[in-house]
Write a protein that holds these residues in place. Structure first.
Motif, PDB file in Angstrom:
ATOM      1  N   THR A 272      59.797  37.190  45.915  1.00 23.51           N
ATOM      2  CA  THR A 272      60.411  37.674  46.760  1.00 23.51           C
ATOM      3  C   THR A 272      59.680  38.926  46.510  1.00 23.51           C
ATOM      4  O   THR A 272      59.028  39.442  47.503  1.00 23.51           O
ATOM      5  N   VAL A 273      59.743  39.460  45.208  1.00 22.09           N
ATOM      6  CA  VAL A 273      59.045  40.657  44.959  1.00 22.09           C
ATOM      7  C   VAL A 273      57.615  40.726  45.328  1.00 22.09           C
ATOM      8  O   VAL A 273      56.819  41.502  45.428  1.00 22.09           O
ATOM      9  N   HIS A 279      51.583  41.280  49.757  1.00 25.67           N
ATOM     10  CA  HIS A 279      51.420  42.167  50.928  1.00 25.67           C
ATOM     11  C   HIS A 279      51.525  43.164  51.795  1.00 25.67           C
ATOM     12  O   HIS A 279      50.383  43.545  51.955  1.00 25.67           O
ATOM     13  N   LYS A 280      51.321  44.407  50.786  1.00 22.97           N
ATOM     14  CA  LYS A 280      51.506  45.686  51.096  1.00 22.97           C
ATOM     15  C   LYS A 280      49.101  45.506  50.227  1.00 22.97           C
ATOM     16  O   LYS A 280      48.640  46.220  50.778  1.00 22.97           O
ATOM     17  N   ASN A 309      39.953  42.978  42.286  1.00 22.69           N
ATOM     18  CA  ASN A 309      40.236  44.393  41.229  1.00 22.69           C
ATOM     19  C   ASN A 309      41.219  45.616  42.215  1.00 22.69           C
ATOM     20  O   ASN A 309      41.030  46.687  43.105  1.00 22.69           O
ATOM     21  N   PHE A 310      42.252  45.096  42.254  1.00 26.69           N
ATOM     22  CA  PHE A 310      43.480  45.326  42.992  1.00 26.69           C
ATOM     23  C   PHE A 310      44.597  46.326  42.419  1.00 26.69           C
ATOM     24  O   PHE A 310      45.287  46.489  42.758  1.00 26.69           O
ATOM     25  N   TRP A 315      52.770  48.006  42.044  1.00 23.29           N
ATOM     26  CA  TRP A 315      53.963  47.050  41.698  1.00 23.29           C
ATOM     27  C   TRP A 315      52.946  46.028  40.667  1.00 23.29           C
ATOM     28  O   TRP A 315      52.967  45.881  39.298  1.00 23.29           O
ATOM     29  N   TRP A 316      51.452  45.572  40.850  1.00 21.73           N
ATOM     30  CA  TRP A 316      50.517  44.804  40.512  1.00 21.73           C
ATOM     31  C   TRP A 316      50.395  45.352  38.957  1.00 21.73           C
ATOM     32  O   TRP A 316      49.977  45.075  38.492  1.00 21.73           O
ATOM     33  N   GLY A 317      49.565  46.669  39.155  1.00 16.93           N
ATOM     34  CA  GLY A 317      49.431  47.414  38.427  1.00 16.93           C
ATOM     35  C   GLY A 317      50.021  47.530  37.037  1.00 16.93           C
ATOM     36  O   GLY A 317      49.964  46.890  35.653  1.00 16.93           O
TER      37      GLY A 317
END
Length: 497
Positions: A272-273, A279-280, A309-310, A315-317
């Motif tokens: 879910t996270v 989505h962001k 390159n996102f 969070w993803w970083g």
């Protein structure tokens, strides 16, 4: 029945855990911790930081919950409940060291299942599961007193078979089968050495608990409810300073990687996270990242099919440069220390309904552009569930060799592809899949009504340099107009930016 957790012996009397009796035991054995391993002799410098303990508890809880419900081979009980019963039985009269060792003695079988390897020992479990478990637990910060008992609980069976001819006849068929794979009864020399071990009596006690913990009618226990406090307390007092800080890749996972070139780790992240953070990224203003749109049959508007390159921050970083990077670093090092991984590129394929897939290709033909490094490990992070209808990732089942197949602009030639054997990798949100840049892979069209989003984070060894910015500069300069990869492998039709 109320269940309370036992305290370590240096914190006062143990609290009652339950009233279950222990079953057969050897007489004249003192099951308390030997003086050399007493809690009072531990110094603050040896104690495991709480952040490491949290990581250890999460890892153990995951193993028991995801793998532990499978049958304990040869007995009408699951692996988890067998392990829990052993820990519960030990709580009545045994030291906390034996309690913890009894709880974790068969975790090597769970590690084999986690790695999705077929069982060995004629189908009876993971070969050398005791050694696999002991070395894994050492990395998690458990002291020698625990790992030594875990490592030798099979040797206790071998010892008893050597000194008591009637003992072997009492073994179950499965236990007799594993005995043959575990070296059989001990030799006279092995018996003498085993008897001289300082933990000899405790190792026999481990075997008694192992034999007794097979009651299909016993209460049902849970790791987090019934054992987490015990393990946390024990590691706080006894844990080693060099405990792993995060996710520990097991020997069995390394074996899966070496034999297949891929590794699936299920449930690494909260699905879910992952979806919320995706989505962001997906709804960021156009142009925030490199974005690509695809023409979809039956749709009036082109659909977003890829972002690149996102992984800059958020969070993803953190995930890309933290948890995932740490795991890849362990794989790069082959379990011997750590060869740090650095992010080479990052992309997310959106795979909307009707979205096309990718022809069979190897990433190395695109990532080797210019003077960049030629070996990488990619990690697919599943955002959505993948099903056969969604055009899931397909990889060659066994491809450990490092060679570039005959291809045309990166797409593997059809006559070569036709002789390869592919398997679909079906995953759930939060699962990850590792594969290297030589693994041939492909995916089909998404013919379902739901998206199949997945991030692909690619790494090289830090010792080979940081090429992230350089890669995107080369890609911008060399990529054909109207394409989204240096490999011409996308089967869909892009809309020019």
């Amino acid at each position: 029945m109320r269940i309370l957790l036992a305290k370590p012996s240096n914190e006062g009397p143990a609290l009652p855990w339950n009233e279950m009796t222990c079953g057969p035991a050897h007489t004249g054995i003192n099951h308390k911790d030997p003086p050399a391993l007493s809690h009072s002799k531990l110094t603050e410098a040896r104690r495991t930081p709480m952040s490491h303990i949290d990581a250890t508890l999460a890892r153990l809880a995951s193993l028991f919950s995801k793998q532990g419900n499978l049958d304990y081979i040869g007995d009408p009980i699951s692996i988890a409940q067998h392990s829990y019963q052993a820990g519960i039985m030990a709580s009545k009269n045994d030291s906390t060291t034996i309690q913890v060792a009894a709880l974790l003695h068969d975790i090597g079988h769970l590690l084999g299942l986690e790695a999705e390897l077929p069982p060995s020992m004629d189908g009876c479990g993971t070969l050398d599961h005791e050694g696999v478990a002991a070395r894994f637990l050492a990395k998690l910060g458990f002291p020698h007193s625990v790992t030594h008992l875990v490592a030798n609980h099979v040797n206790a069976k071998r010892y008893l078979c050597a000194v008591d001819p009637s003992y072997r006849a009492k073994l179950s068929d499965a236990s007799k089968t594993t005995l043959r794979r575990q070296g059989g009864a001990m030799s006279a020399e092995e018996v003498t050495a085993f008897q001289q071990d300082p933990l000899f009596e405790s190792m026999l006690r481990m075997r008694a608990l192992d034999e007794a913990a097979k009651n299909p009618h016993a209460p049902v226990y849970e790791f987090e409810r019934d054992f987490a406090a015990l393990v946390r307390s024990y590691l706080k007092e006894n844990g080693t300073q060099d405990a792993a800080k995060g996710y520990v890749v097991s020997e069995e996972q390394f074996r899966a990687w070496r034999e297949t070139g891929t590794l699936v780790i299920r449930g690494l992240f909260d699905g879910t996270v992952v979806q919320a953070e995706t989505h962001k990224v997906q709804t960021a203003p156009k142009g925030t990242f490199l974005d690509y749109f695809e023409e979809i049959a039956g749709s009036d508007e082109p659909k977003l099919c890829r972002l690149e390159n996102f992984c800059k921050d958020g969070w993803w970083g953190q995930a890309a440069r933290g948890t995932v990077s740490d795991i890849v670093g362990q794989i790069f090092s082959n379990g011997e220390g750590t060869d740090d991984a650095v992010l080479f590129k990052d992309k997310m394929n959106m795979k909307p309904p009707g979205g096309m897939g990718f022809a069979c290709h190897q990433d190395v033909t695109a990532y080797k552009a210019g003077d960049l490094v030629d070996y990488h490990i990619s990690v697919m992070v599943a955002v959505d569930e993948s099903t056969p209808a969604k055009g899931p990732l397909e990889v060659v089942g066994v491809f450990p060799q490092k060679e570039i197949l005959a291809n045309t602009h990166g797409a593997v030639n059809k006559n070569v592809e036709d002789v390869l054997e592919f398997r679909q990798v079906l995953v759930a949100p939060g699962d990850i899949v590792l594969f290297d840049s030589y693994i041939p892979h492909r995916s089909g069209q998404n013919v379902s009504t739901e998206a199949r989003r997945a991030a692909f984070l690619t790494y090289n060894k830090k010792s080979a340099g940081d090429h992230h910015a350089h890669y995107y500069a080369i890609k911008k300069q060399e990529m054909p107009k109207g394409a989204m990869s240096l490999n011409m492998d996308f089967n869909g039709k892009l809309v020019p930016n």
